[in-house]
Structure formats: C-alpha cells, structure tokens
Design an enzyme around this catalytic site. Structure first.
Site, PDB file in Angstrom:
ATOM      1  CB  SER A 198      -0.764  -0.220   1.334  1.00  0.00           C
ATOM      2  OG  SER A 198      -1.644   0.997   1.168  1.00  0.00           O
ATOM      3  CG  ASN A 199      -0.435   4.578  -1.509  1.00  0.00           C
ATOM      4  OD1 ASN A 199      -1.222   5.383  -0.891  1.00  0.00           O
ATOM      5  ND2 ASN A 199      -0.849   3.886  -2.669  1.00  0.00           N
ATOM      6  NE  ARG A 200       5.491   7.505   4.122  1.00  0.00           N
ATOM      7  CZ  ARG A 200       6.040   7.262   5.289  1.00  0.00           C
ATOM      8  NH1 ARG A 200       5.039   7.661   6.363  1.00  0.00           N
ATOM      9  NH2 ARG A 200       7.183   6.899   5.497  1.00  0.00           N
ATOM     10  CB  SER A 201      -2.997   7.973  -0.113  1.00  0.00           C
ATOM     11  OG  SER A 201      -4.266   8.442  -0.391  1.00  0.00           O
TER      12      SER A 201
ATOM     13  CB  ALA B  44      -2.238   7.048  -3.771  1.00  0.00           C
TER      14      ALA B  44
END
Ligand code: FMN
Length: 415
Positions: A219-222, A288
């Site tokens: 995943s990512n930080r969004s 994102a």
C-alpha cells in the site's frame, strides 16, 4: 417540483437546492424568522427549522411547518424513525442559520451545550454556522456576550449584525436583528456557488491495499483526505457525487448528494468507478492507486522460512484514471492528481499528456508532507497551457480551489 428558481444571479434546480437549518431562539424578533424561512425557500433552499424552548414562547412550530412542509424539532431526546435526528440533520445540512440568536443561545453555543435540538445539532455539524443576534443593547454589550461571540467567531461562526435601531423595549441602540432580506442574502453568499448542480462527479480517493497474503498488503501513505474534501465540496456545490474510497480511517461527511463506495484493491476501485461513470462525468482521480500488486496473493500467511518470502513477484495494475478517461464522452472531464517527490510540474505535465487529462493538480509529497489533514500547496496545469498555483492552505480550501479550476476548464471546453 420541477421549476428553476433564479435569485440574485444564483440558479438552483428545485430539489437540488442547498439544505439550510434555521434555528430560532427566544427573542421578540422570532416572528421575523417566518419571513426568513420564506425568503430562503424563495431563493431555492430546502429549509428545516429548530425552535429553542425560549422560541416556543414567541412563535409556534405550526407556522414554520406550514411554510416549510417539514417537521419542526425542539427537543434532543428522542429518535425519529430509528434515526438520531440531530446527528442526521447535522450531517445533511449545508448551512445552519440561527436567527434570531438570543444572548442565552449564544452563551449555550459558546459553552458547547447540547441540551436542545438546535444546540445538539450545531455541536454535531461541520456545516458553516451563521448567527444573527437580536437583543437589548445592554445584553449585547455585556462582556459575557462579547466573550461568547469572540469564542464562537474563533471557532468559525459568522456573526450577522446586529444593527442599530429601535428595540422591542422602546429604546434605541445596537442589538436589533438585521432585516430578513439582508440575512438571507448573506446566507446565499456563504453557501457559495452551486456550479456543479446537475453534474455527475466521480471522485476516487485513498490508497489501495494489494494483498500479499491474508494479513499483509502492499500500500502507500495516502489517507484520502484530499479526495474526501473534494467530494464533499462538489456535493455542497450541487454535484451528484460518487466517491470511490480506498481503505482509510477517515469518515466522509454524509450529504444527500454524496454516495460513498468503499473498496480495497485497485481492481475493485476500477470496477466501482466504471459502474458509477457516465459519459459526461467529471472524473477527479485523487486516489493513490498501487501501480503493482503481488502477482499471486497467498491463501495462507507467508512464513519467514518460505524460500519465496524474500522474492516479491509483482503484476501491473490497470491505470484507473486513464481507463476511465477512455470511456468518457465529449462532455466529460478528466482531472488527475500528481503527487511527486521531485520535478513536480514537469512530471505532472507528462502525466497529463500520458493519461489524456484535461487538468492535472500537482503537489510535492514526501514522508511527512502532503499526506493526511495538514496544509498543502498545489499547482493546477491544464491541457491548453493554463497554470495556477495555490497554497499552502488547508485541504478544505484546496478542494474549493480545485473545483474552481475544474469549473473553469469545463467552461473553457464548452464554449
Ligand atoms: C418579551 C421578551 C422578549 C425577549 N427578547 C429577547 C431578545 O430579543 N434577545 C434575547 O437575547 N433575549 C430575549 N429575551 C429573553 C430570552 O427569551 C430568554 O433569555 C430565554 O431564556 C432564551 O431562551 P433560548 O435560549 O431557549 O432561546 C426576551 C424575553 C422576553 C420575556
């Protein structure tokens, strides 16, 4: 109702008008609130009314119910068909106006009371709050009232008046409630433009979760904060908004014009977005989306000792924004977001061309920058060379800027 109401240059489609909660408190000026309700309706607003206990000594619910054709609420204790009325109303309304606002109601609001329907709803809302005080000069100038007003202003409330003139006591001075027409004009001013009325808006937001095994994800930080703000603002500006939201702890506000579909993976996000897409949608892609997903999600938790654990085979995800763009018709608009860590504008322009966007919003991100509820700075670049920078500002303000840019590009393309 299927008429078009036009007032002061603002156009409202009936049934799509802004929802205004009119709070009336215990002042002799309460009778003027009947005229306020009528003028708000005439301007295209859907009006609901809350009376304080004090107001009940001056006016009756029946008068307002006859005008608004909606039930008037006074008490906070009780449910309405299983709904918790003050919470539902707090999230559904676009603006709350208290007119007249008595000294007592200002004090209760400043102290954060929730002991009647009006104060409980105001405490629960995120909608703008406008207060039109009405009281004797002595009450208005009393330091207690001055303090209460200052506290309410510091929290974002807008105070309308009061004016000077003849008071109910027979004296003259400051404390007279502004005239209904003036109050209503300020309400429509505060509601802002309704330039998305009648438009389908599709917003994607948040990260995606790409499962590696039943417990791990890529995943990512969004957080989805920007997209949620844009979707809510577009709904308040009259749009019929579908928000396709990846996993986040943030909770979008409820609004009759805003539908939220929760998804986890990029593939789910694409499917949900395609289902909501119309040929003439305004598509705003803030999500994102993971470019890649683990090639095969393991059915069982991957063990450290597994020889495959150190190797992560990836498969490419579809490009959600570009795919949606290919399905739009002439009347559609494709708006992308470019979160870049370097050469922000150059990369954003590249993305605009590659994805066929009409507009791209670029911002610089880093490990502690650009994510979550903090301030952000953006540049809007359109496909005909237009450039506008904005910020640093809160995401609420950036959302309005983004929608202003979308409206501008939409107008540019249609004529
Ligand atoms: C005839 C009359 C007129 C009043 N007018 C006002 C007024 O204009 N402004 C005000 O703040 N209070 C006024 N009051 C006092 C309020 O009604 C009182 O403080 C009440 O508790 C307010 O209740 P609420 O907060 O539930 O509205 C008036 C009282 C009476 C008896």
């Amino acid at each position: 109702m299927d008429f078009l109401a036009v007032e002061r240059g603002l156009v409202y489609l009936a049934n799509m008008g802004p929802r205004v909660l009119l709070g009336v408190s215990g002042s002799i000026a309460a009778y003027k609130a009947v005229e306020i309700a009528r003028l708000l309706q005439k301007g295209g607003a859907e009006v609901e009314v809350c009376l304080t206990r004090g107001a009940l000594a001056f006016v009756t619910p029946l008068t307002f119910e006859a005008i608004t054709r909606a039930p008037v609420r006074t008490e906070v204790l009780g449910t309405d068909g299983g709904e918790i009325a003050h919470v539902e109303q707090a999230h559904a309304v676009d603006l709350i106006l208290v007119a007249p606002a008595s000294a007592n109601v200002l004090a209760r609001l400043a102290a954060g009371f929730a002991d009647d329907a009006l104060t409980a709803t105001i405490l629960a809302t995120r909608a703008p709050l406008l207060l039109a005080p009405a009281m004797e000069t002595g009450m208005w100038e009393n330091p207690a009232t001055t303090d209460n007003v200052a506290r309410l202003v510091a929290r974002g409330a807008q105070i309308l008046g009061p004016g000077e003139g003849a008071l109910a006591s027979g004296r003259s001075g400051r404390g007279r409630m502004l005239e209904p027409a003036e109050i209503v004009e300020q309400v429509f001013g505060a509601l802002g433009p309704r330039d998305f009325a009648g438009r389908e808006v599709l917003v994607t937001a948040g990260p995606t979760w790409e499962p590696l095994d039943p417990v791990r994800i890529l995943s990512n930080r969004s957080t989805g904060a920007m997209g949620i703000e844009i979707a809510a603002a577009a709904a308040r500006r009259g749009g019929q908004v579908n928000l396709v939201l990846g996993p986040t702890h943030l909770v979008p506000p409820s609004h009759p014009g805003l539908k939220v579909v929760r998804v986890e993976t990029a593939l789910q996000m694409l499917a949900a977005a395609e289902a909501a897409l119309r040929k003439n949608s305004v598509v705003i892609g803030t999500a994102a989306v993971s470019d890649f997903r683990p090639a095969a999600a393991r059915p069982q938790k991957l063990k450290r000792s597994d020889p495959a654990a150190a190797q992560l085979a990836l498969a490419e995800n579809p490009d959600v924004l570009a795919t949606l763009g290919t399905k739009l018709g002439e009347g559609g608009l494709l708006v992308g977001f470019a979160a870049e860590t370097e050469d922000v504008e150059a990369h954003a322009l590249g993305k605009l061309k590659k994805k066929g966007c009409h507009l791209i919003i670029a911002n610089q991100v880093g490990s502690a920058q650009g994510f979550g509820p903090g301030e952000t700075k953006v540049v809007a670049l359109d496909d005909v060379g237009g450039r506008a920078a904005f910020g640093p500002a809160s995401k609420t303000k950036v959302a309005q800027f983004v929608l202003d840019q979308v409206a501008r590009v939409g107008k540019q393309r249609s004529g």
